[in-house]
Design an enzyme around this catalytic site. Structure first.
Site, PDB file in Angstrom:
ATOM      1  N   ASP A  63       3.463 -11.078  -8.523  1.00 14.31           N
ATOM      2  CA  ASP A  63       2.104 -10.438  -8.606  1.00 14.31           C
ATOM      3  C   ASP A  63       1.799 -11.148 -10.159  1.00 14.31           C
ATOM      4  OD1 ASP A  63       4.415  -9.369  -9.808  1.00 14.31           O
ATOM      5  OD2 ASP A  63       3.091  -6.831  -9.420  1.00 14.31           O
ATOM      6  N   THR A 110      -4.926  24.314 -16.854  1.00 12.77           N
ATOM      7  CA  THR A 110      -4.027  22.803 -17.021  1.00 12.77           C
ATOM      8  C   THR A 110      -4.630  21.721 -16.559  1.00 12.77           C
ATOM      9  OG1 THR A 110      -2.321  24.540 -16.732  1.00 12.77           O
ATOM     10  CG2 THR A 110      -1.512  23.255 -16.175  1.00 12.77           C
ATOM     11  N   THR A 115       1.960  -0.043 -10.192  1.00 16.74           N
ATOM     12  CA  THR A 115       2.571   1.306  -9.524  1.00 16.74           C
ATOM     13  C   THR A 115       2.928   0.861 -11.503  1.00 16.74           C
ATOM     14  OG1 THR A 115       3.361   0.421  -7.797  1.00 16.74           O
ATOM     15  CG2 THR A 115       4.794   1.593  -9.196  1.00 16.74           C
ATOM     16  N   VAL A 120       3.024  -7.913  -1.072  1.00 14.35           N
ATOM     17  CA  VAL A 120       3.683  -6.677  -1.098  1.00 14.35           C
ATOM     18  C   VAL A 120       3.988  -6.038  -2.760  1.00 14.35           C
ATOM     19  CG1 VAL A 120       5.563  -6.507  -0.244  1.00 14.35           C
ATOM     20  CG2 VAL A 120       4.121  -8.365   0.472  1.00 14.35           C
ATOM     21  N   GLY A 121       3.155  -5.207  -2.765  1.00 17.25           N
ATOM     22  CA  GLY A 121       3.302  -3.981  -3.464  1.00 17.25           C
ATOM     23  C   GLY A 121       4.685  -3.099  -3.710  1.00 17.25           C
ATOM     24  N   ASN A 122       4.703  -2.546  -4.577  1.00 18.38           N
ATOM     25  CA  ASN A 122       5.939  -1.419  -4.949  1.00 18.38           C
ATOM     26  C   ASN A 122       5.014  -0.214  -3.866  1.00 18.38           C
ATOM     27  OD1 ASN A 122       8.286  -2.305  -6.163  1.00 18.38           O
ATOM     28  ND2 ASN A 122       6.552  -2.680  -8.128  1.00 18.38           N
ATOM     29  N   ILE A 171       1.190  -2.542   0.784  1.00 22.60           N
ATOM     30  CA  ILE A 171       1.011  -3.809   1.308  1.00 22.60           C
ATOM     31  C   ILE A 171      -0.705  -3.612   1.299  1.00 22.60           C
ATOM     32  CG2 ILE A 171       1.700  -5.333   3.103  1.00 22.60           C
ATOM     33  CD1 ILE A 171       3.694  -4.423   3.347  1.00 22.60           C
TER      34      ILE A 171
END
Length: 258
Positions: free
Chosen positions: A110, A185, A133, A8-10, A13
């Site tokens: 993690d 850009t 993240t 479960v990451g920020n 999942i």
């Protein structure tokens, strides 16, 4: 036996299914706090079956999380739909890694899971770079001690800061441009993000190893955008996008042996 591992990451999942040491299937879901236990349970069951995984073959579940707010609903969903109480990696979990930082409990699950995987698979001393993240750099000694960690803004966070805080800069695809000598850009932003991260990576790796005094350190990268960076620098020796899932399986086996 089929083992389900859940990272479960920020941002995402990630769910994986191991049969022995073989990773049979994976899928990802966006991390959202508003899902109910039924939604989590149904999503997991439906996606698993689409990947050819039979729910009745799943015998156990292990989870690692850096997002505590969704854990109740997610855990309840697994219990209700898989009839399994998942093992959750946290303080007190047997990992084989000794943490000697000032506040060991502050180290995210993690990072510990990645450290376990890198140490067990590649051997120590090892430096794990996770381009998630956040971009994290964690150094593990030859005897499995978590020596130090560095945390920097991830590539996606940096990109969002550019286009959210600078009114005239557009959203862009994060990729390496043809040249650092950007002439418009979008490629200018891509050059800054990718080459800037490469420079940061090389500098941090060099100085962490130099100040630690460790020799023959293996450098292992993981994380969704890690491939872009690892392909462009000789500082990284190995790229393993499934490192966290492998770490969860290793920790599960360590705990089950006791």
């Amino acid at each position: 036996m089929m083992l389900m591992v859940v990272d479960v990451g920020n941002t995402d999942i990630t769910v994986g299914f191991f049969k022995g040491e073989e990773l049979k299937a994976t899928f990802r879901m966006v991390t959202r706090e508003s899902r109910t236990s039924d939604e989590y349970g149904m999503f997991i069951c439906n996606l698993a079956e689409r990947k050819g995984i039979k729910i009745e073959e799943i015998e156990d579940v292990i989870m690692g999380s850096v997002v505590p707010d969704i854990m109740y609903s997610l855990t309840r969903g697994i219990i209700k739909y898989l009839n399994i109480h998942p093992m959750i990696v946290g303080p007190g979990t047997k990992t084989g890694i000794r943490v000697t930082t000032v506040n060991p409990k502050e180290i995210g699950a993690d990072r510990i899971i990645d450290a376990v995987a890198a140490y067990e698979i590649y051997g120590g001393p090892v430096l794990v770079v996770d381009f998630g993240t956040a971009s994290t750099y964690d150094l593990i000694t030859e005897d499995g001690t978590f020596l130090a960690g560095v945390t920097a803004p991830g590539i996606s966070i940096s990109a969002k800061a550019l286009w959210q805080d600078a009114a005239k800069l557009p959203k862009i695809e994060i990729k390496k441009p043809d040249s650092i000598l950007a002439k418009e850009t979008i490629s200018s932003m891509q050059a800054g993000l990718v080459f800037g991260t490469i420079g940061q990576t090389e500098y941090i790796i060099t100085h962490m190893i130099k100040e630690s005094g460790l020799k023959n350190v293996k450098i292992v990268a993981t994380g969704g955008l890690g491939k872009i960076i690892s392909d462009e620098t000789e500082s990284i020796q190995y790229y393993d996008n499934m490192l966290t899932l492998k770490g969860l399986r290793i920790i599960y086996n360590k705990c089950k042996k006791n």
